[in-house]
Design a protein around this motif. Structure first.
Motif, PDB file in Angstrom:
ATOM      1  N   LEU A  18       0.835  -1.194   0.000  1.00 28.71           N
ATOM      2  CA  LEU A  18       0.000   0.000   0.000  1.00 28.71           C
ATOM      3  C   LEU A  18       0.875   1.250   0.000  1.00 28.71           C
ATOM      4  O   LEU A  18       1.941   1.275   0.619  1.00 28.71           O
ATOM      5  CB  LEU A  18      -0.913   0.006   1.226  1.00 28.71           C
ATOM      6  CG  LEU A  18      -1.975  -1.093   1.263  1.00 28.71           C
ATOM      7  CD1 LEU A  18      -2.735  -1.050   2.580  1.00 28.71           C
ATOM      8  CD2 LEU A  18      -2.942  -0.957   0.093  1.00 28.71           C
ATOM      9  N   ARG A  57     -10.012  -0.338  -1.704  1.00 27.18           N
ATOM     10  CA  ARG A  57      -9.482   0.226  -2.949  1.00 27.18           C
ATOM     11  C   ARG A  57     -10.641   0.359  -3.929  1.00 27.18           C
ATOM     12  O   ARG A  57     -11.365  -0.600  -4.174  1.00 27.18           O
ATOM     13  CB  ARG A  57      -8.414  -0.715  -3.514  1.00 27.18           C
ATOM     14  CG  ARG A  57      -7.750  -0.215  -4.797  1.00 27.18           C
ATOM     15  CD  ARG A  57      -6.815  -1.288  -5.332  1.00 27.18           C
ATOM     16  NE  ARG A  57      -7.559  -2.429  -5.852  1.00 27.18           N
ATOM     17  CZ  ARG A  57      -7.074  -3.672  -5.944  1.00 27.18           C
ATOM     18  NH1 ARG A  57      -5.856  -3.933  -5.535  1.00 27.18           N
ATOM     19  NH2 ARG A  57      -7.815  -4.650  -6.443  1.00 27.18           N
ATOM     20  N   VAL A 101      -8.524  -3.894   1.220  1.00 32.14           N
ATOM     21  CA  VAL A 101      -7.058  -3.968   1.263  1.00 32.14           C
ATOM     22  C   VAL A 101      -6.501  -3.958   2.684  1.00 32.14           C
ATOM     23  O   VAL A 101      -5.329  -4.264   2.894  1.00 32.14           O
ATOM     24  CB  VAL A 101      -6.413  -2.826   0.437  1.00 32.14           C
ATOM     25  CG1 VAL A 101      -6.748  -2.977  -1.041  1.00 32.14           C
ATOM     26  CG2 VAL A 101      -6.857  -1.454   0.951  1.00 32.14           C
ATOM     27  N   TYR A 143      -8.604   5.272  -2.701  1.00 31.92           N
ATOM     28  CA  TYR A 143      -8.913   4.457  -1.530  1.00 31.92           C
ATOM     29  C   TYR A 143      -9.993   5.143  -0.701  1.00 31.92           C
ATOM     30  O   TYR A 143     -10.305   6.317  -0.904  1.00 31.92           O
ATOM     31  CB  TYR A 143      -7.665   4.241  -0.660  1.00 31.92           C
ATOM     32  CG  TYR A 143      -6.579   3.448  -1.331  1.00 31.92           C
ATOM     33  CD1 TYR A 143      -6.562   2.055  -1.265  1.00 31.92           C
ATOM     34  CD2 TYR A 143      -5.568   4.090  -2.051  1.00 31.92           C
ATOM     35  CE1 TYR A 143      -5.565   1.319  -1.888  1.00 31.92           C
ATOM     36  CE2 TYR A 143      -4.564   3.358  -2.678  1.00 31.92           C
ATOM     37  CZ  TYR A 143      -4.562   1.979  -2.600  1.00 31.92           C
ATOM     38  OH  TYR A 143      -3.588   1.254  -3.231  1.00 31.92           O
TER      39      TYR A 143
END
Length: 523
Positions: A18, A57, A101, A143
């Motif tokens: 990330l 995401r 995520v 995000y």
């Protein structure tokens, strides 16, 4: 595994590292000039999810005409009244496909990294509407955080799981497709129970059941033709939802004003003495779609042609030659295959065709995809016996059309409308998509990366493309591009379109693959 395949798999599984920050678009007030800072998205520090949150995401997000309403109204939008957009800007985007995520510590038993979802955007939490892309930050962002408002809302979890092999764009378009499906699944409200209080009225032949002070009517009945002024005065007091039953045997002295906005948004039903609960397009019938070549009109046409028993004749009217040509090109072959006579007309240049010739017994269905009272008033008299006018495009509450309401009695016609969709509607569309019964990706007409969002808004506002515009927030350096133009911009992606016109999962995978570093580059 080929060098180019590993990053794509890692992307799908959400196993890539990330970033420390991410980009998203903010709306600071009404007008396209207030989208972003200096026309660009902004860089934000990537947060870690709290114990009861998910970090997601955003993989694909469609642009909807509802987004244009936010642009036009800013803080005066009904869902944003009282919000200072300059201090608390909106992150738009409610037609969204997302992947988990990171998972908060209290949710690790329920949710896994890599799981995929779509969002039922009309979220209620403790009785308050917190729609995704309005009160809650939406999908025009790389995000986002999902919290208890979404996961434990008033109707449960507003996330709907999506199978791993489903494409991102086609998943994102489940939401607008659910709105289309919902338009054909309306239901007349139940009549109030006999023990509910009757309200005395000052109009002969009129009776009502209702509540409140001053009272509103759940049920309003006319057994004698009322004075038009009395009809308009009493129907203005109808509750949400409610039924107005017309049982008189003679026409009124003049046409009356009917609140079309409340039919669409509040579920008002005007019914005659006979039943007419038909919600689906009549099999083998004659239908007229008004505003047929816009993005939502295209979806209605595709749906009609894909029905097990479609209409025999479908008349489509629009005001743009390019969009009409695109509709004919995209769905003309399907109409021919299904035995449907598809006739398209540009009413701006040609005027209305001879509707009495095309539908000598009137139309079984008229679906209105444009928020136009003149279009409704012009089309309504062409409904045939037991015909249904479906007002899909909403106009504001209080917007009235002047109609001969006696047609509801004499020809048993109906005017119906629905707004938005439920999670049940989305589940039905998702199931159709994943079983191969519906290709939501066929609605895609243009794509772009996150930087293209502002131009995409302008394109939707100006009806630049005949279908849906989809933004891929994690695809860099992708300008707003019609599918046909991919031949020059991304030729390998174009080569994977179906018939050079329709979006496919294979084209999407190629688009993502080209945008990710190879395994060697990542090292």
């Amino acid at each position: 595994m080929p060098d180019s395949a590993a990053p794509l798999l890692a992307y799908k599984e959400a196993s890539l590292p990330l970033p420390a920050s991410y980009r998203r678009w903010h709306l600071y007030g009404a007008g396209l000039e207030n989208v972003g800072r200096d026309g660009r998205p902004e860089e934000i520090e990537l947060p870690s999810p709290g114990p009861d949150e998910l970090l997601v995401r955003h993989d694909a997000c469609g642009i909807c005409y509802s987004d244009i309403k936010i642009i036009n109204l800013g803080g005066d939008h009904p869902r944003l009244v009282g919000r200072d957009l300059n201090r608390n800007p909106v992150v738009m985007g409610h037609e969204v496909a997302l992947t988990v995520v990171a998972v908060g510590s209290n949710l690790t038993e329920q949710v896994r990294i890599g799981e995929r979802y779509i969002v039922q955007a009309d979220i209620y939490y403790k009785g308050v509407n917190l729609a995704y892309g309005y009160a809650l930050s939406g999908g025009m962002s790389e995000y986002g955080l999902i919290g208890p408002e979404v996961l434990r809302g008033d109707e449960g979890n507003y996330l709907l799981p999506i199978a791993g092999e489903t494409g991102y764009a086609e998943a994102a378009l489940v939401e607008p497709w659910a709105c289309v499906e919902a338009a054909y699944h309306w239901h007349t409200p139940e009549f109030p129970t006999p023990d509910e209080p009757h309200i005395p009225l000052d109009v002969p032949g009129a009776s009502a059941i209702g509540h409140g002070n001053p009272p509103v009517f759940q049920w309003l009945r006319f057994t004698e033709p009322p004075d038009p002024d009395d009809f308009e005065r009493l129907t203005a007091r109808l509750a949400r939802p409610s039924i107005c039953r017309l049982e008189f045997a003679e026409p009124l002295s003049r046409p009356v004003r009917v609140d079309i906005g409340r039919i669409h948004y509040d579920g008002l039903f005007f019914v005659g003495p006979k039943e007419n609960h038909r919600s689906e397009l009549k099999a083998g019938g004659t239908a007229w779609f008004i505003g047929t070549a816009g993005p939502m009109g295209m979806m209605h046409v595709q749906r009609a042609l894909s029905l097990p028993h479609p209409p025999r004749r479908l008349i489509g009217t629009d005001r743009n030659d390019d969009r009409i040509a695109a509709l004919k090109d995209r769905f003309g072959p399907l109409a021919e295959e299904r035995g449907v006579e598809l006739l398209l007309f540009n009413v701006r240049t040609e005027g209305l065709p001879d509707l009495n010739l095309l539908a000598p017994n009137g139309f079984d269905d008229i679906v209105v995809m444009v928020p136009s009272i003149p279009a409704i008033e012009e089309a309504y008299p062409y409904l045939g016996q037991d015909g249904v006018m479906n007002v899909f495009a909403g106009v504001a509450r209080g917007t009235t059309a002047t109609l001969d309401i006696y047609d509801i009695v004499a020809r048993n016609v109906r005017i119906v409308g629905t707004s938005g969709s439920t999670i049940a509607d989305m589940r039905m569309v998702r199931d159709k998509l994943e079983s191969g019964q519906l290709d939501t990706g066929a609605s895609v007409a243009a794509i772009g990366g996150l930087d293209a969002f502002r131009e995409g808004l302008d394109a939707v506002r100006g009806s630049r493309f005949p279908g849906k515009t989809v933004i891929f927030p994690h695809i860099p350096d992708l300008p707003l591009t019609a599918l046909s133009a991919l031949k020059e911009v991304r030729p390998a992606v174009y080569a994977r379109l179906k018939e050079g016109r329709f979006w496919t999962r294979e084209a999407e995978e190629e688009l993502i693959r080209e945008s990710l570093p190879t395994e060697r580059e990542a090292r």
